[in-house]
Design an enzyme around this catalytic site. Structure first.
Site, PDB file in Angstrom:
ATOM      1  CG  HIS A  39      -2.100  -0.945   1.015  1.00 26.72           C
ATOM      2  ND1 HIS A  39      -2.801  -1.507   2.056  1.00 26.72           N
ATOM      3  CD2 HIS A  39      -2.685  -1.411  -0.118  1.00 26.72           C
ATOM      4  CE1 HIS A  39      -3.766  -2.277   1.575  1.00 26.72           C
ATOM      5  NE2 HIS A  39      -3.710  -2.240   0.256  1.00 26.72           N
ATOM      6  CD  GLU A 125      -2.802  -9.246   7.290  1.00 27.16           C
ATOM      7  OE1 GLU A 125      -2.093  -8.235   7.124  1.00 27.16           O
ATOM      8  OE2 GLU A 125      -2.807  -9.910   8.346  1.00 27.16           O
ATOM      9  CB  THR A 164       0.328  -9.112  10.109  1.00 23.22           C
ATOM     10  OG1 THR A 164       0.013  -8.402   8.909  1.00 23.22           O
ATOM     11  CG2 THR A 164       0.206 -10.598   9.898  1.00 23.22           C
ATOM     12  CB  SER A 223      -3.489  -1.598   8.077  1.00 25.86           C
ATOM     13  OG  SER A 223      -3.727  -1.924   9.404  1.00 25.86           O
TER      14      SER A 223
END
Ligand code: SF4
Length: 313
Positions: A39, A125, A164, A223
């Site tokens: 990302h 994810e 994660t 994230s």
């Protein structure tokens, strides 16, 4: 300027970008990549310029010899099966630490447990992890409130896994609620939040209380970058912002500044951190101090098609 260390690229991101570059070198253009390989807009644009074509769906990949690379975030099993069915040349750049979570979820499921996945709705994810198991086997929990309201089929047969790239502290609070409500819930031997996420958050905590402001270099859809700004605020930094490039810095906010923390998410290249440093150096008298929370020497082998040639080199 208090420069957090470690910051920026993690081993999974380096591996994923290397995978696309190796594929371009071996097969030529185009190399299809399902979803942003990591990302970060700068990384994606750089790879596009070299011949990578980013798609969201396998339908966009013609039946050709061009390879398709799966991003570091992982993919549902159905996507892997579809690629196999269409005889596409699929190269899986899923981070090994995400694959580890997939395997954990599968093992728990095989032992008859339903899975609670702590993560963010809609993140690739999370979609990939949910997609490892049959429909209904995974319940997504995003918040403490979700954990408090969860009504599993069999509270005695539950296991949890996590995304994660979550906040270490927020996740610990959610896990505590789950454990309080479901005494038999089983979790990972070591937490699923990866070493890179943990170390970058730890470095931010060390800097946050000393800094007047904190800049996190990273993309809004990253994230782990988003979590770094939250961790900074929660650790006492009065103001923290995510910026993709130096040009996004809102100089009007700063004025007289005594100390500034700087870090970068796991998908942000160091060249963008340097760009931010240079932009501050043009406007302020700068003294840079590195604040280190951990040494990192993690390195993952490339995906299979490139592993053999790597060994031969
Ligand atoms: S942030 Fe962690 S899980 Fe994600 S790619 Fe990097 S090492 Fe892998």
């Amino acid at each position: 300027m208090l420069l957090c260390s470690p910051r920026g690229f993690c081993a999974g991101v380096v591996r994923a970008i290397d995978t696309v570059e190796r594929a371009l070198a071996r097969y030529g253009r185009p190399v299809y990549v399902r979803h942003e390989i990591v990302h970060n807009k700068y990384v994606v644009e750089s790879l596009k310029a070299k011949g990578a074509v980013f798609v969201e769906d396998l339908d966009e990949v013609p039946n050709a010899d061009a390879p398709i690379v799966f991003s570091a975030h992982g993919v549902p099993k159905a996507v892997l099966n579809e690629a196999k069915g269409r005889l596409l040349l699929a190269i899986d750049a899923t981070c090994p630490l995400v694959t580890k979570v997939h395997r954990e979820a599968e093992i728990h499921h095989r032992r008859g447990r339903d899975i609670v996945l702590i993560g963010h709705h809609g993140h690739p994810e999370v979609i990939g992890t949910v997609g490892q198991l049959p429909e209904g086997a995974v319940s997504l929990v995003e918040t403490i409130e979700d954990a408090a309201a969860l009504t599993p089929r069999d509270p005695a047969r539950l296991a949890y896994v996590t995304q994660t790239t979550l906040s270490v502290d927020d996740t610990a609070e959610i896990v505590a609620v789950l454990k309080r409500r479901f005494h038999d819930i089983v979790g990972p031997h070591r937490q699923d939040i990866c070493y890179a996420t943990t170390n970058r958050q730890e470095a931010v905590k060390r800097v946050a209380h000393e800094a007047d402001a904190m800049i996190v270099v990273g993309s809004p859809n990253s994230s782990n970058s988003q979590r770094l700004t939250e961790v900074a605020r929660r650790a006492g930094c009065p103001w923290a912002a995510l910026v993709q490039r130096a040009e996004e810095i809102d100089w009007a906010r700063f004025g007289a500044l005594r100390s500034l923390g700087v870090t970068a998410g796991a998908s942000a290249p160091e060249v963008l951190v340097e760009e931010v440093l240079d932009a501050f150096a043009e406007r302020y008298r700068l003294r840079v101090e590195t604040v280190s929370a951990a040494d990192e020497d993690v390195c993952f082998p490339l995906p299979r098609p490139f592993r053999d040639s790597e060994a031969a080199e």
